[in-house]
Design a protein around this motif. Structure first.
Motif, short mmCIF file in Angstrom:
data_model
loop_
_atom_site.label_atom_id
_atom_site.label_comp_id
_atom_site.label_asym_id
_atom_site.label_seq_id
_atom_site.Cartn_x
_atom_site.Cartn_y
_atom_site.Cartn_z
N GLY A 164 0.53 -0.63 -0.42
CA GLY A 164 -0.06 -0.47 0.21
C GLY A 164 0.81 1.28 0.12
O GLY A 164 0.22 2.24 0.52
N VAL A 165 2.63 1.10 -0.53
CA VAL A 165 2.74 2.30 -0.31
C VAL A 165 3.41 2.59 -1.62
O VAL A 165 3.02 4.20 -2.40
CB VAL A 165 4.10 2.52 -0.10
N SER A 166 4.10 1.51 -2.94
CA SER A 166 4.44 2.61 -3.94
C SER A 166 3.84 3.13 -4.92
O SER A 166 3.60 4.06 -5.49
CB SER A 166 4.59 0.95 -4.83
N MET A 167 2.41 3.40 -4.97
CA MET A 167 1.66 3.84 -5.77
C MET A 167 1.39 5.35 -5.09
O MET A 167 0.93 6.63 -5.86
CB MET A 167 0.23 3.20 -5.28
N TYR A 168 1.84 5.79 -3.89
CA TYR A 168 2.27 7.10 -3.50
C TYR A 168 3.32 7.52 -4.21
O TYR A 168 3.15 8.82 -3.49
CB TYR A 168 1.72 6.83 -2.28
N GLU A 193 2.93 -4.24 -2.98
CA GLU A 193 2.47 -4.37 -4.06
C GLU A 193 2.19 -3.09 -4.64
O GLU A 193 2.98 -2.05 -4.45
CB GLU A 193 0.96 -3.50 -2.95
N TYR A 194 1.72 -3.18 -6.09
CA TYR A 194 2.19 -2.35 -6.37
C TYR A 194 0.54 -2.07 -7.74
O TYR A 194 -0.25 -3.31 -7.65
CB TYR A 194 3.34 -2.04 -7.98
N ALA A 195 0.32 -0.74 -8.25
CA ALA A 195 -0.85 -0.51 -8.97
C ALA A 195 -1.07 -0.62 -10.56
O ALA A 195 0.16 -0.60 -11.35
CB ALA A 195 -1.46 0.59 -8.44
N LEU A 196 -2.08 -1.15 -11.30
CA LEU A 196 -1.28 -2.12 -12.49
C LEU A 196 -2.49 -0.29 -13.10
O LEU A 196 -2.93 0.69 -12.77
CB LEU A 196 -2.39 -2.95 -13.59
N PRO A 197 -1.23 -0.17 -14.62
CA PRO A 197 -2.18 0.88 -14.97
C PRO A 197 -3.29 1.33 -15.83
O PRO A 197 -3.74 -0.57 -15.97
CB PRO A 197 -0.94 0.97 -16.44
N CYS A 270 -4.88 -3.65 -7.82
CA CYS A 270 -3.27 -3.95 -7.47
C CYS A 270 -3.07 -5.37 -7.19
O CYS A 270 -3.64 -6.24 -6.84
CB CYS A 270 -3.41 -3.47 -6.15
N ARG A 271 -1.91 -5.52 -7.26
CA ARG A 271 -0.89 -6.72 -6.84
C ARG A 271 0.16 -7.28 -7.02
O ARG A 271 0.50 -6.05 -5.87
CB ARG A 271 -0.53 -6.95 -8.89
N LEU A 272 0.68 -8.09 -6.11
CA LEU A 272 1.83 -8.31 -5.11
C LEU A 272 3.30 -9.08 -6.20
O LEU A 272 2.70 -9.95 -6.75
CB LEU A 272 1.82 -9.11 -4.29
N VAL A 273 4.18 -8.26 -6.26
CA VAL A 273 5.56 -9.24 -6.47
C VAL A 273 5.66 -10.21 -5.42
O VAL A 273 6.66 -8.96 -4.45
CB VAL A 273 5.79 -8.38 -7.44
N ARG A 274 6.67 -10.46 -5.73
CA ARG A 274 7.46 -11.88 -4.77
C ARG A 274 8.98 -11.65 -5.66
O ARG A 274 8.93 -12.45 -5.96
CB ARG A 274 7.56 -12.51 -4.25
N ALA A 275 9.77 -11.11 -5.17
CA ALA A 275 11.41 -11.47 -5.38
C ALA A 275 12.53 -11.30 -4.52
O ALA A 275 12.25 -11.31 -3.03
CB ALA A 275 11.44 -9.69 -5.65
N LYS A 276 13.03 -12.41 -5.03
CA LYS A 276 14.77 -12.60 -4.05
C LYS A 276 15.93 -11.62 -4.11
O LYS A 276 16.52 -11.68 -5.32
CB LYS A 276 14.59 -13.88 -3.97
N VAL A 277 16.45 -11.30 -2.89
CA VAL A 277 18.10 -11.00 -3.22
C VAL A 277 18.63 -12.35 -4.24
O VAL A 277 18.80 -13.23 -3.57
CB VAL A 277 18.31 -9.66 -2.67
N ARG A 278 19.33 -11.65 -5.50
CA ARG A 278 20.64 -12.77 -6.12
C ARG A 278 21.63 -12.58 -4.73
O ARG A 278 22.14 -12.05 -4.48
CB ARG A 278 20.56 -12.96 -7.63
#
Length: 280
Positions: A164-168, A193-197, A270-278
């Motif tokens: 609930g932050v990146s879109m702001y 979490e990010y917002a879709l166009p 809004c969707r969620l992405v899960r990522a890991k530091v390589r």
């Protein structure tokens, strides 16, 4: 925060989590048993809106959004085994006040927001022992320096939530934060979490966006950033992350939870992405 006043969007999110247990039917998507208490004297009024107008798209959509993202994130935290949990833009998140003491929690937010939250916690007698409040203005402050000052160990993998932050935020502020996170220990996980166009939203997502974007703008908390999944994946890759998955609201909780008799339903805004530091 705007000019030192409490964030209305943080209040709305906490009220939606609290109202979910009162207004919606089982199965509940998430159990925030502290949010109502944290709202204090405002709880009755804020939850009352959901009781009276709970089927309205903005209220049912908000309950869906905040409960789904919390369910997904806290389930992943429990499964991950990480002992450091960083909550970026913590707002009125209550994990630290529901969990045990085996996880070090770092609540990161604007200093004014944190002062406001600590007053709320004190007023209702909720202890803050074991929680580190890391004051950061994402547009201007060095996140890594502030985390280190508060005892975060960058050599140990952590789970970082950014809900609930990146879109702001502006794109440069998002990129700068990801650059810092990408220097954390390999194996550190980010759930963002990010917002879709507009062109990627479904019908319900478009309807919810029409209400939500107007409401947050009226509250002087407008949305600034929108990403297609492949755009965000490319940004994360640039900053040293391996993409694990993108999840829509429908995909972020078990399918049986959508067999409902109330007004909650997945909205693709809004969707969620899960990522890991390589590994480096």
């Amino acid at each position: 925060m705007q000019n030192g006043t409490p964030s209305r969007t943080a209040l709305m999110a906490a009220a939606a989590r609290a109202a979910h247990l009162v207004v919606d039917h089982q199965p509940h998507l998430f159990h925030d048993t502290v949010a109502a208490a944290l709202l204090g004297t405002q709880a009755e009024e804020l939850i009352g809106y959901h009781r009276e107008f709970g089927e309205h798209p903005i209220l049912s959509g908000t309950r869906t959004q905040v409960t789904v993202r919390s369910h997904y994130t806290e389930a992943r935290l429990a499964a991950s085994g990480h002992t450091q949990y960083v909550i970026l833009g913590a707002g009125l998140d209550t994990f630290a006040y529901r969990a045990g003491d085996d996880i070090a929690v770092f609540e990161v937010d604007h200093p004014s927001t944190q002062r406001w939250k600590r007053v709320l916690l004190t007023d209702v007698g909720i202890a803050t022992t074991g929680v580190e409040f890391v004051g950061v203005d994402f547009e201007n402050d060095a996140l890594d320096e502030q985390l280190a000052t508060h005892g975060f160990d960058p050599a140990r993998p952590a789970l970082v939530s950014w809900l609930g932050v990146s879109m702001y935020l502006t794109a440069p502020a998002i990129s700068a934060t990801l650059a810092v996170l990408g220097r954390c220990a390999p194996g550190t996980e980010l759930i963002m979490e990010y917002a879709l166009p507009a062109h990627l939203r479904d019908e319900r997502g478009a309807a919810y966006a029409e209400h939500a974007l107007a409401a947050t703008t009226d509250l002087s908390e407008p949305w600034h950033s929108f990403f297609a999944p492949e755009q965000l994946s490319a940004m994360l890759d640039t900053h040293g992350f391996a993409i694990l998955e993108h999840r829509s609201q429908r995909e972020a909780v078990p399918p049986a939870m959508w067999q409902r008799t109330d007004g909650l339903c997945p909205v693709d805004l809004c969707r969620l992405v899960r990522a890991k530091v390589r590994n480096r």
